[in-house]
Motif scaffolding. Structure first.
Motif, mmCIF file in Angstrom:
data_model
loop_
_atom_site.group_PDB
_atom_site.id
_atom_site.type_symbol
_atom_site.label_atom_id
_atom_site.label_comp_id
_atom_site.label_asym_id
_atom_site.label_seq_id
_atom_site.Cartn_x
_atom_site.Cartn_y
_atom_site.Cartn_z
ATOM 1 N N ALA A 26 68.199 44.608 8.528
ATOM 2 C CA ALA A 26 67.113 45.086 9.380
ATOM 3 C C ALA A 26 66.476 46.288 8.700
ATOM 4 N N ALA A 27 65.228 46.114 8.247
ATOM 5 C CA ALA A 27 64.566 47.142 7.459
ATOM 6 C C ALA A 27 63.100 47.254 7.868
ATOM 7 N N GLU A 28 62.467 48.343 7.443
ATOM 8 C CA GLU A 28 61.055 48.553 7.768
ATOM 9 C C GLU A 28 60.155 47.590 7.008
ATOM 10 N N ASP A 29 60.547 47.232 5.786
ATOM 11 C CA ASP A 29 59.807 46.253 4.996
ATOM 12 C C ASP A 29 60.772 45.666 3.980
ATOM 13 N N SER B 160 60.811 45.984 0.704
ATOM 14 C CA SER B 160 60.940 46.686 -0.567
ATOM 15 C C SER B 160 62.408 46.972 -0.857
ATOM 16 N N ALA B 161 62.707 47.167 -2.137
ATOM 17 C CA ALA B 161 64.086 47.462 -2.525
ATOM 18 C C ALA B 161 64.590 48.728 -1.830
ATOM 19 N N GLU B 162 63.732 49.738 -1.736
ATOM 20 C CA GLU B 162 64.143 51.001 -1.119
ATOM 21 C C GLU B 162 64.458 50.813 0.360
ATOM 22 N N ALA B 163 63.622 50.056 1.066
ATOM 23 C CA ALA B 163 63.848 49.853 2.496
ATOM 24 C C ALA B 163 65.087 48.996 2.744
ATOM 25 N N ILE B 164 65.305 47.976 1.905
ATOM 26 C CA ILE B 164 66.498 47.140 2.065
ATOM 27 C C ILE B 164 67.756 47.974 1.875
ATOM 28 N N LEU B 165 67.786 48.812 0.843
ATOM 29 C CA LEU B 165 68.975 49.634 0.605
ATOM 30 C C LEU B 165 69.167 50.662 1.704
ATOM 31 N N GLU B 166 68.082 51.175 2.275
ATOM 32 C CA GLU B 166 68.210 52.106 3.394
ATOM 33 C C GLU B 166 68.818 51.394 4.600
ATOM 34 N N GLY B 167 68.444 50.130 4.820
ATOM 35 C CA GLY B 167 69.057 49.359 5.891
ATOM 36 C C GLY B 167 70.540 49.164 5.681
ATOM 37 N N VAL B 168 70.943 48.953 4.429
ATOM 38 C CA VAL B 168 72.366 48.812 4.124
ATOM 39 C C VAL B 168 73.094 50.129 4.385
ATOM 40 N N ARG B 169 72.516 51.233 3.938
ATOM 41 C CA ARG B 169 73.154 52.540 4.183
ATOM 42 C C ARG B 169 73.356 52.788 5.677
ATOM 43 N N ALA B 170 72.399 52.322 6.474
ATOM 44 C CA ALA B 170 72.478 52.532 7.925
ATOM 45 C C ALA B 170 73.386 51.518 8.611
ATOM 46 N N GLY B 171 73.913 50.549 7.865
ATOM 47 C CA GLY B 171 74.811 49.560 8.452
ATOM 48 C C GLY B 171 74.110 48.461 9.213
ATOM 49 N N ARG B 172 72.816 48.257 8.961
ATOM 50 C CA ARG B 172 72.064 47.245 9.703
ATOM 51 C C ARG B 172 72.106 45.908 8.948
ATOM 52 N N THR B 173 73.248 45.244 8.997
ATOM 53 C CA THR B 173 73.409 43.979 8.289
ATOM 54 C C THR B 173 74.099 42.947 9.164
ATOM 55 N N ALA B 174 73.883 41.689 8.817
ATOM 56 C CA ALA B 174 74.582 40.554 9.426
ATOM 57 C C ALA B 174 74.667 39.477 8.350
#
Length: 418
Positions: free
Chosen positions: A320-323, A325-339
Motif C-alpha cells: 500500500a503506497a502513494e504511487d 515509484s521505487a521510493e514510495a514502494i519502499l516507504e510502504g515496506v518500511r511502514a509494514g503495509r504489505t500483504a
C-alpha cells in the motif's frame, strides 16, 4: 599484451579457513581493459567467481560464469564497466564445493582484454495487461495496493533473462513493480530506470547478499553491500544508507538462514516460491513466531529461468503506497503495509485456477479484510480459525496474533498478512 597465469590448489582445509580466496595481480597504469578466465573440473568442484579492483568491488558472477571482461565502457553482466585503475586487484574465488582430494584452479588474466564484451540481448516490451493495482483492493485514504515481486534474477548473476526480459515477464504477470536482486552485485542498477520505463513497470534496485549461511535482499539505490562481512554488518549498513534489508527464504533447504544477529532487519521473505511444494507447511510461521518484534512480510518468486514453473508474481507481494515509484514502494515496506497472495492474476489464483479471483487478505487499521475469499478460513498465528462468509469481510486482528492467512479446506494457504 600481458598474460598472467596462476595455479591454485584448493583444499578443504583452505575452504575451512576462508570461503572467499583472493588471487592478487597488479594492473599497470594505462591499462584500458582486462579479461579473467578460470578453469577447473566442474564435475569435482564448485568455484564461484568475482572481482575486486584497487578502488573497490567490481562484480560477482558466482557459479554462473568462469570468465569476465572489463572495458572502459562495457563489462560482462555482473561486473562494473570502467577503465581498470592501476594497483593491486584480486580475482576472488568463492570456495563453494571442494572435494576431499582438493582441486586445481587455473586463473588466467589478460591485459588488455583479447576481445570486446558481447552485446546484451534485448527483449521487446510486453503489451500492458491488467495490473494488480487495477484491482482496487481496499486501502487507507491516499494509498493504493500495488502488486509486485521482491525477488528476481537476470544475466547480471545466475539468471538467463536480460533485465528487459524479466521486466516483460513481470508485465505479463500483471505486476506493477519488480525488485531485481542479482547476487552480490549492483551492476544491474544503472540499467533499471531505462528498462522499467521502456516496459512500463517499476524496477526496484536490489542485491541478494548471498552466502553459504543464508541470503538477504538489500533494497534501494544504496550501493554494494559486502557479503563477505558479518550479517549484522549488512543489517546496520543497509539501515545507515536508508535501504531496506529482508531475510530471504529463512526455511529453504541448504539456503536456510543460520546467521546470528543481535539486531534484526525489518522485513522477511516469508513466502518464497519453494513453499509452493508444500503449501500446508507451517514451518515459515513457526520461524516467524520466534521474531520478537514482528516483521514486514514479503514474498518472492526468485525467478531465474523463463522455463521455470514459478513466474514473476508467484507469489505476489502487495504494498500500500502513494504511487508505484521505487521510493514510495519502499516507504510502504518500511511502514509494514504489505500483504502476500499466490499471484496477482485477477481471473484466478495460480494455486486454484478455478477461483474467479485470487483471494487476498489486507490490513486496514486494527482489522484484516478478506477479499474474494468466501468459503475460505481465516487462521491466525496461534491457529485460531474463523470462516469467511462473504466476498468482503473484515475481522478484528491484533498484529501480535499474526501472521494471518487464508486457507482452503485441504489447508493450502492462499494469502497472508501480518
Amino acid at each position: 599484451m600481458a598474460l598472467i597465469r596462476r595455479r591454485v590448489h584448493v583444499t578443504v582445509d583452505l575452504q575451512n579457513e576462508r570461503r572467499y580466496l583472493p588471487v592478487p595481480f597488479e594492473v599497470p597504469a594505462g591499462t584500458d581493459s582486462l579479461e579473467v578466465v578460470i578453469r577447473f573440473d566442474p564435475a569435482e568442484a564448485g568455484i564461484d567467481l568475482g572481482c575486486e579492483g584497487a578502488a573497490g568491488w567490481r562484480g560477482w558472477s558466482g557459479g554462473a560464469r568462469t570468465e569476465y571482461l572489463i572495458h572502459a565502457d562495457a563489462a560482462t553482466p555482473g561486473y562494473l564497466p570502467g577503465a581498470p585503475e592501476a594497483g593491486e586487484w584480486n580475482v576472488v574465488l568463492g570456495l563453494h564445493r571442494v572435494p576431499a582430494q582438493g582441486v586445481d584452479v587455473e586463473v588466467e588474466i589478460t591485459m588488455p582484454a583479447s576481445r570486446p564484451v558481447p552485446p546484451v540481448p534485448d527483449a521487446p516490451p510486453a503489451s500492458r495487461t491488467v495490473r494488480g493495482s487495477d484491482r482496487g483492493l481496499p486501502a487507507e485514504p491516499g494509498l493504493t495496493w500495488f502488486a509486485g515481486d521482491f525477488h528476481g534474477h537476470t544475466i547480471h548473476s545466475d539468471g538467463r533473462l536480460p533485465i528487459g526480459g524479466l521486466a516483460a515477464l513481470g508485465v505479463a504477470s500483471g505486476l506493477d513493480f519488480m525488485a531485481v536482486t542479482d547476487h552480490n552485485t549492483v551492476s544491474h542498477h544503472a540499467h533499471l530506470a531505462a528498462e522499467g520505463s521502456r516496459h512500463g513497470i517499476t524496477l526496484l534496485p536490489g542485491q541478494e547478499v548471498t552466502t553459504h549461511l543464508g541470503h538477504a535482499n538489500a533494497f534501494g539505490d544504496i550501493g554494494w553491500i559486502d557479503f563477505r562481512g558479518p550479517a549484522q554488518d549488512w543489517v546496520d549498513e543497509v539501515e545507515r544508507r536508508g535501504g531496506v534489508l529482508s531475510i530471504n527464504h529463512p526455511i529453504s533447504g541448504d539456503c536456510s538462514w543460520v546467521h546470528r544477529l543481535e539486531r534484526r532487519p525489518a522485513a522477511v521473505e516469508l513466502w518464497h516460491s519453494t513453499w509452493y511444494r508444500e503449501l500446508i507447511s507451517t514451518a515459515p510461521f513457526a520461524w516467524f513466531r520466534t521474531w520478537p518484534e514482528g516483521a514486514t512480510l514479503l514474498g518472492g518468486s526468485d525467478v531465474h529461468l523463463p522455463e521455470e514453473p514459478q513466474r514473476p508474481g508467484t507469489p505476489t507481494t502487495w504494498v500500500a503506497a502513494e504511487d508505484a515509484s521505487a521510493e514510495a514502494i519502499l516507504e510502504g515496506v518500511r511502514a509494514g503495509r504489505t500483504a502476500v497472495t499466490g499471484s496477482a492474476r485477477l481471473e484466478g489464483s495460480v494455486l486454484v485456477p478455478e477461483l474467479m479471483r485470487a483471494p487476498a487478505l489486507v490490513r486496514l487499521g486494527d482489522e484484516v479484510l478478506a477479499v474474494d475469499a468466501e468459503g475460505l478460513v481465516l487462521v491466525d498465528g496461534a491457529g485460531r480459525r474463523r470462516s469467511v462468509r462473504s466476498g468482503h469481510e473484515a475481522f478484528a486482528a491484533d498484529r501480535a496474533d499474526g501472521p494471518f492467512h487464508l486457507v482452503l479446506a485441504d489447508r493450502r494457504i492462499l494469502a497472508l498478512c501480518a
